[in-house]
Scaffold this active site. Sequence first.
Site, PDB file in Angstrom:
ATOM      1  N   TYR A 162      12.099   7.532  -7.938  1.00 65.31           N
ATOM      2  CA  TYR A 162      11.691   6.573  -8.964  1.00 65.31           C
ATOM      3  C   TYR A 162      12.104   7.064 -10.346  1.00 65.31           C
ATOM      4  O   TYR A 162      12.694   6.315 -11.135  1.00 65.31           O
ATOM      5  CB  TYR A 162      10.174   6.388  -8.885  1.00 65.31           C
ATOM      6  N   LYS A 166      14.745   5.291 -13.007  1.00 69.58           N
ATOM      7  CA  LYS A 166      14.380   4.907 -14.367  1.00 69.58           C
ATOM      8  C   LYS A 166      15.221   5.644 -15.400  1.00 69.58           C
ATOM      9  O   LYS A 166      15.555   5.086 -16.455  1.00 69.58           O
ATOM     10  CB  LYS A 166      12.888   5.157 -14.597  1.00 69.58           C
TER      11      LYS A 166
END
Length: 268
Positions: A162, A166
């Site tokens: 994740y 990002k």
Amino acid sequence: MSSEASFFGLAGRKALIVGGGQGMGESSALFLARAGCDVALVDVVPERADAVGGRIAALDRRGLTIAGDVLDDAQVPRIVAEAEDKLGGLDVMVSIVGAAAWGSLLDTTADVWDQQMRLNLRYFFLVAQQVARSLIRRRQPGAIVGIASVDGQRSSPMRGAYGAAKAGLISLVQTMAVEWAPHSIRVNAIAPGHIVTPRLYDTPQRAEAYAASLIPMRARGTPDDIGQAALFLASDMARYVTGTTLDVDGGLLAANLFPRGLPGANQG
């Protein structure tokens, strides 16, 4: 024209909100509508978007639902074209889709890695690309806002895929901003910290005190904190802002604290 609409310079503009049926997307849509935008809401659950559209209509703006899944590459051109057609153009795109998969990097499978890239980075590239093509074709200036995370700006233990996605989005926003600046298209990102959303915690009562204790402002954020940031970045108030990531985290990133042990601590 309301004073609010005049203040932000968004009166009559057309906005596409990806993930507009709840949480931060819903809040972003409502703030843009209050500032004078007509809004197309994309959601995989059309009933959610319909409800938000009703609230937008109560503000005397158009709130249109577009059923679709931006994680399906083949649907993205249709979704953007439908929004442009129904609204009579596009000026703004705000994307509020993303979620973290938990697990150590040693246990992260290739499938989980690919899923995190698709959910947090790939779709944003494809949607923003289609919106930019539309704006350039019509020689129309515009604003694009993506959702990053504080986890894209530091190590992110137990959610490494994740955080990597990002971080990629933050870099992508910078490159888009540079490449598309000659076309008067601004591209920025918002990096939430702990935001209370419908997907946040399985047991919010147990997590509340611990989560708040990590944040210098001693409180978790709300979807409206993100909606207001999206409004600013989309508006003429930010006319000279592009390629940046706006941290909306109560000071969490500045304090360099890590939310260990809180599943779903950041769904942005």
